[in-house]
Design a protein around this motif. Structure first.
Motif, mmCIF file in Angstrom:
data_model
loop_
_atom_site.group_PDB
_atom_site.id
_atom_site.type_symbol
_atom_site.label_atom_id
_atom_site.label_comp_id
_atom_site.label_asym_id
_atom_site.label_seq_id
_atom_site.Cartn_x
_atom_site.Cartn_y
_atom_site.Cartn_z
ATOM 1 N N ASN A 291 0.833 -1.203 0.000
ATOM 2 C CA ASN A 291 0.000 0.000 0.000
ATOM 3 C C ASN A 291 0.870 1.257 0.000
ATOM 4 O OD1 ASN A 291 0.973 -0.452 2.573
ATOM 5 N ND2 ASN A 291 -0.951 0.004 3.621
ATOM 6 N N HIS A 292 0.251 2.396 -0.225
ATOM 7 C CA HIS A 292 0.911 3.705 -0.263
ATOM 8 C C HIS A 292 2.016 3.760 -1.323
ATOM 9 C CE1 HIS A 292 -1.337 5.110 3.231
ATOM 10 N NE2 HIS A 292 -1.051 3.967 3.822
ATOM 11 N N ILE A 293 1.810 3.038 -2.406
ATOM 12 C CA ILE A 293 2.695 3.106 -3.568
ATOM 13 C C ILE A 293 1.874 3.674 -4.738
ATOM 14 C CG2 ILE A 293 3.963 1.778 -5.298
ATOM 15 C CD1 ILE A 293 5.529 1.833 -2.817
ATOM 16 N N ALA A 609 -1.902 -4.227 13.506
ATOM 17 C CA ALA A 609 -2.103 -3.557 12.218
ATOM 18 C C ALA A 609 -0.777 -3.143 11.601
ATOM 19 C CB ALA A 609 -3.010 -2.344 12.400
ATOM 20 N N VAL A 610 0.146 -2.655 12.432
ATOM 21 C CA VAL A 610 1.444 -2.216 11.919
ATOM 22 C C VAL A 610 2.315 -3.415 11.548
ATOM 23 C CG1 VAL A 610 3.580 -1.010 12.509
ATOM 24 C CG2 VAL A 610 1.377 -0.043 13.196
ATOM 25 N N ARG A 611 2.362 -4.413 12.396
ATOM 26 C CA ARG A 611 3.278 -5.534 12.189
ATOM 27 C C ARG A 611 2.794 -6.548 11.157
ATOM 28 N NH1 ARG A 611 5.078 -7.090 18.430
ATOM 29 N NH2 ARG A 611 5.374 -4.927 19.166
ATOM 30 N N HIS A 612 1.479 -6.708 11.040
ATOM 31 C CA HIS A 612 0.949 -7.803 10.220
ATOM 32 C C HIS A 612 0.024 -7.361 9.089
ATOM 33 C CE1 HIS A 612 2.545 -10.741 13.094
ATOM 34 N NE2 HIS A 612 2.083 -9.970 14.045
ATOM 35 N N GLU A 613 -0.354 -6.068 9.058
ATOM 36 C CA GLU A 613 -1.321 -5.632 8.047
ATOM 37 C C GLU A 613 -0.899 -4.345 7.335
ATOM 38 O OE1 GLU A 613 -5.454 -7.550 9.870
ATOM 39 O OE2 GLU A 613 -5.014 -5.427 10.224
ATOM 40 N N TYR A 614 0.377 -3.983 7.440
ATOM 41 C CA TYR A 614 0.965 -2.879 6.671
ATOM 42 C C TYR A 614 0.338 -1.518 6.962
ATOM 43 C CZ TYR A 614 2.934 -6.696 3.828
ATOM 44 O OH TYR A 614 3.586 -7.826 3.399
ATOM 45 N N ALA A 615 -0.245 -1.313 8.139
ATOM 46 C CA ALA A 615 -0.770 0.013 8.490
ATOM 47 C C ALA A 615 0.391 0.997 8.593
ATOM 48 C CB ALA A 615 -1.540 -0.049 9.800
ATOM 49 N N GLN A 616 0.286 2.132 7.888
ATOM 50 C CA GLN A 616 1.372 3.107 7.844
ATOM 51 C C GLN A 616 0.964 4.483 8.343
ATOM 52 O OE1 GLN A 616 4.712 2.410 6.710
ATOM 53 N NE2 GLN A 616 3.848 0.382 7.101
ATOM 54 N N THR A 617 -0.315 4.725 8.525
ATOM 55 C CA THR A 617 -0.784 6.022 9.007
ATOM 56 C C THR A 617 -1.845 5.805 10.080
ATOM 57 O OG1 THR A 617 -2.640 6.266 7.456
ATOM 58 C CG2 THR A 617 -0.450 6.965 6.674
ATOM 59 N N ALA A 618 -2.116 6.862 10.826
ATOM 60 C CA ALA A 618 -3.154 6.782 11.852
ATOM 61 C C ALA A 618 -4.523 6.558 11.221
ATOM 62 C CB ALA A 618 -3.157 8.052 12.696
ATOM 63 N N VAL A 619 -4.742 7.113 10.024
ATOM 64 C CA VAL A 619 -6.015 6.892 9.323
ATOM 65 C C VAL A 619 -6.168 5.429 8.941
ATOM 66 C CG1 VAL A 619 -7.340 7.444 7.251
ATOM 67 C CG2 VAL A 619 -6.168 9.265 8.493
ATOM 68 N N MET A 647 1.737 3.974 17.403
ATOM 69 C CA MET A 647 2.369 3.807 16.099
ATOM 70 C C MET A 647 3.785 4.382 16.088
ATOM 71 S SD MET A 647 -0.758 4.354 13.382
ATOM 72 C CE MET A 647 0.130 3.536 12.047
ATOM 73 N N THR A 648 4.012 5.418 16.883
ATOM 74 C CA THR A 648 5.370 5.968 17.011
ATOM 75 C C THR A 648 6.303 4.935 17.631
ATOM 76 O OG1 THR A 648 4.550 8.243 17.174
ATOM 77 C CG2 THR A 648 6.757 7.806 18.037
ATOM 78 N N GLU A 649 5.806 4.202 18.628
ATOM 79 C CA GLU A 649 6.608 3.139 19.237
ATOM 80 C C GLU A 649 6.962 2.073 18.205
ATOM 81 O OE1 GLU A 649 4.506 1.488 22.522
ATOM 82 O OE2 GLU A 649 4.365 3.391 23.625
ATOM 83 N N GLU A 650 6.027 1.761 17.320
ATOM 84 C CA GLU A 650 6.235 0.697 16.340
ATOM 85 C C GLU A 650 7.083 1.146 15.153
ATOM 86 O OE1 GLU A 650 5.179 -2.586 16.427
ATOM 87 O OE2 GLU A 650 4.645 -2.158 18.511
ATOM 88 N N LEU A 651 6.855 2.376 14.675
ATOM 89 C CA LEU A 651 7.464 2.829 13.432
ATOM 90 C C LEU A 651 8.549 3.881 13.613
ATOM 91 C CD1 LEU A 651 4.155 3.069 11.341
ATOM 92 C CD2 LEU A 651 5.932 1.323 11.127
ATOM 93 N N ARG A 657 6.751 14.030 11.902
ATOM 94 C CA ARG A 657 5.820 13.059 11.321
ATOM 95 C C ARG A 657 4.578 12.927 12.199
ATOM 96 N NH1 ARG A 657 5.448 8.212 8.194
ATOM 97 N NH2 ARG A 657 3.190 7.865 8.139
ATOM 98 N N GLN A 658 4.755 12.964 13.507
ATOM 99 C CA GLN A 658 3.606 12.894 14.405
ATOM 100 C C GLN A 658 2.671 14.075 14.189
ATOM 101 O OE1 GLN A 658 4.553 11.906 18.594
ATOM 102 N NE2 GLN A 658 6.603 11.384 17.864
ATOM 103 N N GLU A 659 3.238 15.254 13.977
ATOM 104 C CA GLU A 659 2.417 16.442 13.734
ATOM 105 C C GLU A 659 1.671 16.319 12.412
ATOM 106 O OE1 GLU A 659 5.256 19.569 13.940
ATOM 107 O OE2 GLU A 659 5.378 19.545 16.140
ATOM 108 N N LYS A 660 2.343 15.767 11.414
ATOM 109 C CA LYS A 660 1.683 15.572 10.116
ATOM 110 C C LYS A 660 0.546 14.566 10.243
ATOM 111 C CE LYS A 660 2.436 14.254 5.294
ATOM 112 N NZ LYS A 660 1.503 15.311 4.854
ATOM 113 N N GLU A 661 0.775 13.502 10.999
ATOM 114 C CA GLU A 661 -0.279 12.513 11.197
ATOM 115 C C GLU A 661 -1.489 13.141 11.880
ATOM 116 O OE1 GLU A 661 -0.717 9.278 10.247
ATOM 117 O OE2 GLU A 661 1.021 9.655 8.995
ATOM 118 N N TRP A 662 -1.222 14.006 12.849
ATOM 119 C CA TRP A 662 -2.329 14.672 13.535
ATOM 120 C C TRP A 662 -3.147 15.499 12.543
ATOM 121 C CZ3 TRP A 662 -4.393 14.307 18.317
ATOM 122 C CH2 TRP A 662 -5.374 15.253 18.644
#
Length: 734
Positions: A291-293, A609-619, A647-651, A657-662
């Motif tokens: 995703n995100h490509i 979601a991050v480790r097994h399902e490729y979640a890359q954003t808070a959305v 997600m910050t802990e994971e990625l 980047r945190q501000e952009k995610e917000w």
């Protein structure tokens, strides 16, 4: 004398024939049927051994997103080093060791071309279904998605898995064979849908209120014909309810002018989680899924034939880096981008005529108390002739949809006029003492249906959601239109056409990943190079049963509502999600920190979601891995700090980047119905509890309840003449 036996024999034969016919009809109606999810799990839950040890399931892991991108880059090395068979594949499937990943595609040792057989553009239901079909036929397939899996139409459906009773009515009255064919195909696919993902889908009785006596035989005939078309693919037969029984089943109904109700059965599902599961299952079977490509251009050879695409990683942009474009080489390219179909087609041929007629469908989410938890409702004829559904979903109530031509955008916003129309239509069917208010709307969104365009029609209501498969002169195969229920059939037909057009060779899968995490069972599907997706169970299906949540409660000490939610969202992968959940430091529940007090979503889901399902954003997490943004936009905003921190802990996100995610997430929540005054809210405001504050105008629009000012007169401590309110500061006493 001969007439006497004949006189007795004839009534006997008539009686016997009537008895056999009646008995057969009764058996057909009440015959034993297997309800998906009701039978024991194919893989039983783990248990304690005699020596007291507990061995949890060990599921195969998909490659990391970075590993998948490396595979995409490698495809551009034409005639380079040959692929080699990963001999550790089967071991990895059993142990769950990421370095010993499962092998799905059978690799040809003599093939020195690392290009893909197929490149699928689009990670919605259609694109993911195509990738799974191709991978299980032994083809080398890649899928790229500009946003996230199900980020478009596939997450914004009515959540039904249905044949379409309204299409059947049109087919009969208009003698339209194409409409009939669509219904028949969808009813067959409905059964496959529920069989391959019983944890994500279920049967749902849907009520049709009958307000005139003559409507009863009309609706009865329609629902029985619907049952007849379903045949063995059906699960329950439709039935009639008297007025009293209808009110007992659906107490919120208006009593006036109610004659009775017809109840028929269709399927319901969790659409975005279904989409993610299809994509992850394809990845386990060897597909390269990312995703995100974003596809920036298509590449052609000297003869004008497509040979690949140029892409870039949008996650690098989000991290403040300049993304490096690279090529993906493929023998065939499939365009499965839903509403954005024509944009990809114009990359291939700039002046090609458009084939998609985008139509906006608005849905609203209301509190769960507006509908029974196990019964939906359909209004077959609204004030303007459209159809509206009123269904239980994820503990809330979903109502919709509208149908109007629209412009294409990534996150369209539901208009107030459309929201109020839905509410007014709902109010007409509910008891007059139930006041459906604008403030009851917890979330509202607009999805864009990619209907196939009929050049002779101006009214989108007349557009059938049949799918269309076309191939351009340069070789771009486009699969457009269709509906969620028929995603698998669309995938099968698209891959069939691709094999023929691109002269691809399928092959049996000899090293099949143990998706179930156990050696005890193989899928029923014989993966012999033919289409078997009607039998390939998705990630989470093998170990699922309706009682699995009890095992999770007993082992992890989860709250009951959380355990049920996990099994119905992840199936047997709920074991992994629960294991990734943090201790609560309380006596009960032992594990699972909720990200919102109102809903059963917990911290382990974000890690999963991050480790097994490729979640890359808070959305990705709030909207499509959990469904919080779709259930309650305000609650999603309040959960956002927790999601970003996890997600910050994971990625390893930077502060920037945190501000952009917000910022990006708050803007997305605007498309989910978040109040306009909240679009500039800061994280500090949310953490200080100010996110729930409204001015007087917005309070009337978005607040679910009145100000807590009133109390019973018998309990008032105020002097006679003063209003019985909580305090003298109340607006009532001023």
């Amino acid at each position: 004398m001969a007439a006497t036996p004949r006189r007795f024999l004839r009534p006997f034969l008539y009686t016997s024939a009537a008895a056999i016919t009646g008995g057969s009809a009764l058996y057909y109606v009440y015959r034993p049927r297997t309800i998906p999810g009701s039978e024991p799990a194919s893989v039983p839950p783990p248990r304690y051994t005699e020596d007291g040890r507990f061995s949890p399931p060990r599921f195969p892991l998909v490659k990391t997103r970075d590993e998948q991108i490396s595979d995409l880059r490698r495809s551009s090395r034409s005639n380079s080093i040959a692929d080699t068979v990963d001999t550790k594949g089967v071991l990895g499937a059993l142990t769950g060791n990421r370095n010993e990943g499962a092998v799905g595609r059978q690799i040809n040792q003599e093939d020195d071309d690392e290009s893909y057989d197929l490149l699928v553009i689009g990670g919605g239901a259609t694109g993911s279904g195509i990738a799974l079909d191709a991978a299980t036929r032994g083809l080398k397939v890649a899928l790229v998605e500009r946003e996230d899996f199900a980020s478009g139409t596939s997450s914004k459906s009515t959540k039904l898995v249905h044949g379409g009773v309204r299409y059947l009515e049109k087919a009969v009255w208009e003698l339209d064979y194409n409409q009939y064919k669509l219904v028949k195909e969808a009813l067959r696919e409905r059964k496959y849908f529920l069989d391959t993902a019983p944890h994500l889908s279920n049967w749902l009785p849907i009520m049709i209120p009958v307000q005139k006596w003559w409507q009863a035989p009309y609706f009865w005939a329609g629902t029985k014909f619907y049952d007849f078309l379903a045949g063995s693919e059906g699960i329950e037969s439709s039935y009639f309810l008297t007025k009293s029984k209808a009110l007992e089943a659906f107490p919120m109904l208006k009593k006036e002018n109610l004659f009775g109700a017809l109840v028929y059965y269709d399927g319901a599902h969790n659409d975005s989680r279904m989409n993610v599961s299809i994509a992850m299952t394809a990845a386990l079977y060897g597909a390269t899924v990312v995703n995100h490509i974003e596809v920036t251009s298509l590449e052609k050879d000297a003869n004008g034939k497509l040979i690949g695409a140029r892409v870039k990683d949008r996650v690098q942009e989000k991290d403040g880096q300049k993304p490096q474009e690279f090529s993906i080489k493929a023998k065939g390219i499939i365009n499965a981008t839903g509403p954005f179909t024509d944009a990809i087609r114009k990359m291939d041929e700039p002046h090609v005529p458009e084939i998609v007629a985008p139509s906006s469908g608005v849905h609203v989410i209301l509190p769960g108390y507006y509908s029974p938890s196990k019964m939906g409702l359909i209004d077959p004829k609204t004030s303007d002739g459209r159809v509206i559904f009123f269904l239980p979903w994820q503990g809330n109530t979903i109502a919709g949809t509208t149908d109007a031509p629209t412009a294409i955008s990534q996150n369209p916003i539901a208009g107030e006029e459309e929201i109020n129309w839905i509410l007014s239509e709902i109010q007409a069917y509910l008891a007059p003492d139930l006041n459906v208010r604008r403030g009851d709307v917890l979330a509202a969104w607009s999805g864009i249906r990619p209907l196939v365009k009929d050049p002779h029609s101006k009214n989108t209501e007349s557009l059938v959601r049949n799918h269309l498969i076309t191939v351009s002169d340069s070789g771009l195969l486009t699969c457009a239109g269709g509906k969620w229920t028929t995603y698998r059939q669309m995938g099968e037909e698209a891959v069939d056409e691709a094999i023929k057009r691109y002269k691809l060779k399928t092959s049996p899968l000899l090293q099949v990943p143990r998706v179930s995490g156990s050696e005890m069972i193989d899928d029923a599907a014989p993966l012999d190079g033919t289409c078997q997706t009607h039998q390939v169970r998705l990630v989470g299906a093998h170990g699922f049963s309706n009682t699995l949540f009890i095992n999770l409660i007993q082992h992890f000490g989860l709250e009951s509502i959380v355990a049920k939610h996990l099994t119905e969202s992840y199936g047997d992968r709920a074991w992994t999600v629960a294991a990734l959940s943090a201790p609560t430091e309380q006596r009960y529940p032992v594990r699972g920190l909720k990200i919102s007090a109102l809903y059963p979503f917990i911290d382990g889901e974000i890690r999963y979601a991050v480790r097994h399902e490729y979640a890359q954003t808070a959305v990705d997490v709030l909207a499509r891995r959990t469904r919080l943004a779709f259930l309650n936009a305000q609650a999603a905003l309040e959960a956002l700090p927790t999601v970003i921190d996890l997600m910050t802990e994971e990625l390893g996100w930077s502060k920037k980047r945190q501000e952009k995610e917000w910022h990006d997430t708050v803007q997305f929540l605007a498309s989910m119905g978040l109040a306009k005054s909240k679009l500039n809210v800061t994280r500090k405001d949310v953490e200080n509890g100010k996110a729930g504050e409204y001015d007087e105008h917005e309070r009337k629009l978005y607040s679910r309840h009145d100000r807590p000012a009133d109390m019973m007169e018998s309990d008032s401590k105020f002097a006679s003449g003063e209003k019985p309110v909580i305090s003298r500061d109340s607006p009532v006493n001023k």
